[in-house]
Write an enzyme that holds these catalytic residues in place. Sequence first.
Site, PDB file in Angstrom:
ATOM      1  N   GLY A 193      -5.705  -6.653   0.107  1.00 23.84           N
ATOM      2  CA  GLY A 193      -6.245  -5.642   1.016  1.00 23.84           C
ATOM      3  C   GLY A 193      -5.331  -4.436   1.082  1.00 23.84           C
ATOM      4  O   GLY A 193      -4.651  -4.116   0.105  1.00 23.84           O
ATOM      5  N   GLU A 194      -5.341  -3.731   2.280  1.00 24.32           N
ATOM      6  CA  GLU A 194      -4.503  -2.531   2.450  1.00 24.32           C
ATOM      7  C   GLU A 194      -4.820  -1.457   1.408  1.00 24.32           C
ATOM      8  O   GLU A 194      -3.947  -0.637   1.091  1.00 24.32           O
ATOM      9  CB  GLU A 194      -3.015  -2.859   2.276  1.00 24.32           C
ATOM     10  CG  GLU A 194      -2.303  -3.432   3.446  1.00 24.32           C
ATOM     11  CD  GLU A 194      -0.830  -3.707   3.082  1.00 24.32           C
ATOM     12  OE1 GLU A 194      -0.206  -2.905   2.384  1.00 24.32           O
ATOM     13  OE2 GLU A 194      -0.337  -4.760   3.499  1.00 24.32           O
ATOM     14  N   GLY A 195      -5.978  -1.494   0.797  1.00 21.94           N
ATOM     15  CA  GLY A 195      -6.305  -0.491  -0.211  1.00 21.94           C
ATOM     16  C   GLY A 195      -5.557  -0.643  -1.516  1.00 21.94           C
ATOM     17  O   GLY A 195      -5.611   0.256  -2.371  1.00 21.94           O
ATOM     18  N   SER A 255       0.831  -1.206   0.000  1.00 19.14           N
ATOM     19  CA  SER A 255       0.000   0.000   0.000  1.00 19.14           C
ATOM     20  C   SER A 255       0.863   1.253   0.000  1.00 19.14           C
ATOM     21  O   SER A 255       0.581   2.221  -0.724  1.00 19.14           O
ATOM     22  CB  SER A 255      -0.907   0.003   1.231  1.00 19.14           C
ATOM     23  OG  SER A 255      -0.149  -0.215   2.404  1.00 19.14           O
ATOM     24  N   GLU A 276      -7.867  -1.462   4.652  1.00 20.61           N
ATOM     25  CA  GLU A 276      -7.767  -2.038   5.995  1.00 20.61           C
ATOM     26  C   GLU A 276      -6.548  -2.922   6.157  1.00 20.61           C
ATOM     27  O   GLU A 276      -6.050  -3.492   5.203  1.00 20.61           O
ATOM     28  CB  GLU A 276      -9.018  -2.842   6.317  1.00 20.61           C
ATOM     29  CG  GLU A 276      -9.599  -3.668   5.183  1.00 20.61           C
ATOM     30  CD  GLU A 276      -8.706  -4.698   4.582  1.00 20.61           C
ATOM     31  OE1 GLU A 276      -8.057  -5.420   5.369  1.00 20.61           O
ATOM     32  OE2 GLU A 276      -8.651  -4.820   3.341  1.00 20.61           O
TER      33      GLU A 276
END
Lengths: 342, 342
Positions: B306-308, B83, B166
Amino acid sequence: MLTGENIQAHLDQLTKPPGSLARLEDLAARLCQIQQTLRPATQPRRMVLFAGDHGVVESGVSAWSSDVTALMVRNICRGGAASAVFAKQSGTDLRLVNVGVKAKSPFDLITCESVAYRDACIRKGTRDLSQEPALTSAEFEEAWQVGVDEADRAVSEGMKIISCGEMGIGNTTPAACLAMLLADVPLEYAVGRGAGADDDILQRKRAIVADAAERVRDLSLQESIASVGGLEIVAMAGLMARAAESGLTVILDGYVTTASALIAERLQPGTVNNLIAAHLSAEPGHRLTLAALGLQPFLEWDMRLGEGTGALLLMPMLDAAAAMISNMATFADLGIPKEAET
Amino acid sequence: MLTGENIQAHLDQLTKPPGSLARLEDLAARLCQIQQTLRPATQPRRMVLFAGDHGVVESGVSAWSSDVTALMVRNICRGGAASAVFAKQSGTDLRLVNVGVKAKSPFDLITCESVAYRDACIRKGTRDLSQEPALTSAEFEEAWQVGVDEADRAVSEGMKIISCGEMGIGNTTPAACLAMLLADVPLEYAVGRGAGADDDILQRKRAIVADAAERVRDLSLQESIASVGGLEIVAMAGLMARAAESGLTVILDGYVTTASALIAERLQPGTVNNLIAAHLSAEPGHRLTLAALGLQPFLEWDMRLGEGTGALLLMPMLDAAAAMISNMATFADLGIPKEAET
């Protein structure tokens, strides 16, 4: 020699669940494999657009007239075309090479304000492939050489990534012939609507492509390609073959550039090893021609504009892929065991 | 009021065959619709990552332990996580908000070097949702408010685009419960392998999700969400609801953020009008939760980090879409009749 296994092992040490970036990891791996480094470079990079007209447009295979090619060349040079906008946005150097525009007033073309323009016009459009061979062998070789020269120029100017694209009203017709000839794509897939053919045009286009593919069947490979080819298509093939030979990473655009890749791979086997397929276009034959080359496209956005636009849209993704593999921390850096689940 | 028809009419005047940029045109149209302008802005922009742990990890639903959440928060803050790499690459401001990390040494978290870090920890991880309600109503409201505050901060700092993501080991389990609860996703689709569950973990996860979804069926909407939710999931929902209300363009990431979008849309109907779905993740329930919101994802790259990260990869595509509609020449500029085929 950096193998696929070496690259995968490195990707799996980066701080993410193994494989969790999926297609982006594939893209990074491909860059590493081509460039033989775990820190691939994606800058500087260049898009070379080749412009040329097609005699077969006189036989009614396109919704647009050949005049539009010249108008769009001017539009590209002035920065108003999609390709020019995306090149600027993505930090990609843009050149336009006229290999065969039929324009009545070619001097108009040199009013380029923002894009490097090269006049390498071989003839003002090809002959009508529905009536006679589109190109002679000499013209084929001349066009190929223009592409080779562009690849050499890119190398000497330090480019790490090169792509090519085309502007040529009517050029999905020669592309369809080449898809049949070089990748055995069935007629119903080979011929699509290009930039917006209606049913009448599509039917005419299909008949012309079927006839042409039949006519060239017994010619030599180079003669058959010249007979149904296009100046910009052959120039792109020359660029790809030479760029690959020189170790550049080459980004493919849509259906017409993939026809060029088929030519390049046949005349210089191994070219495909340096190619990355940016996107899958809306032309029905594109999936099959990419498959014939063993390439998997990255963007599936149904685009069908040409001008290298699909390749240009992938450029920031190349940056992300290269940054990922070059700059992410490893599990060892973090003090997490690689096999966290054990 | 700029309608879809107005926007399409403008897109069709740009110098390209109408519709030929397909999904990129859809993306541009969506930006224009949300921002109510034909010159949408994609900068400045921000990604807010919310980190929180999940009590249910103690019941064996993840291949990774909760310790990894804190380690990854540090990795994000130091710039080594995917991210952080993509945010930097795409020119996206990155913030990390701790709403519930279980770290033994929380002070470790504040050694952030390159990313704005905010400590808004509500409790050190949720309760185990397989045993008891994960959050109380008060905790739900507190987490929601943290997200609201982040949206307000983004607005006051002039952001045009906002996204959230997240970091929370185990959070596909609450996401699966929410997919069943709020979008009627069947159990076999709702529960996937997350960051790498094996068959044993998957089976356990499925049983826990089935039980939890059944347990909360008769609670009030907010109670049921709190009972199976997560602190970072609720904070993201608060951010989305407030950002949408404030007119920001909101970019969705993967399965967990889409669970947050389901919450936001239920508690503040109309939130979805400001959302853009960046990608379709490898989690089997993602397609169905996006469909429940009426959203079509742009990238289908099978990512599941995840992690955007999916949202961050779309950022340059937003730039391209905005540049296309803002900067391309029109047919009138070129002197080509709009209906070139007539």
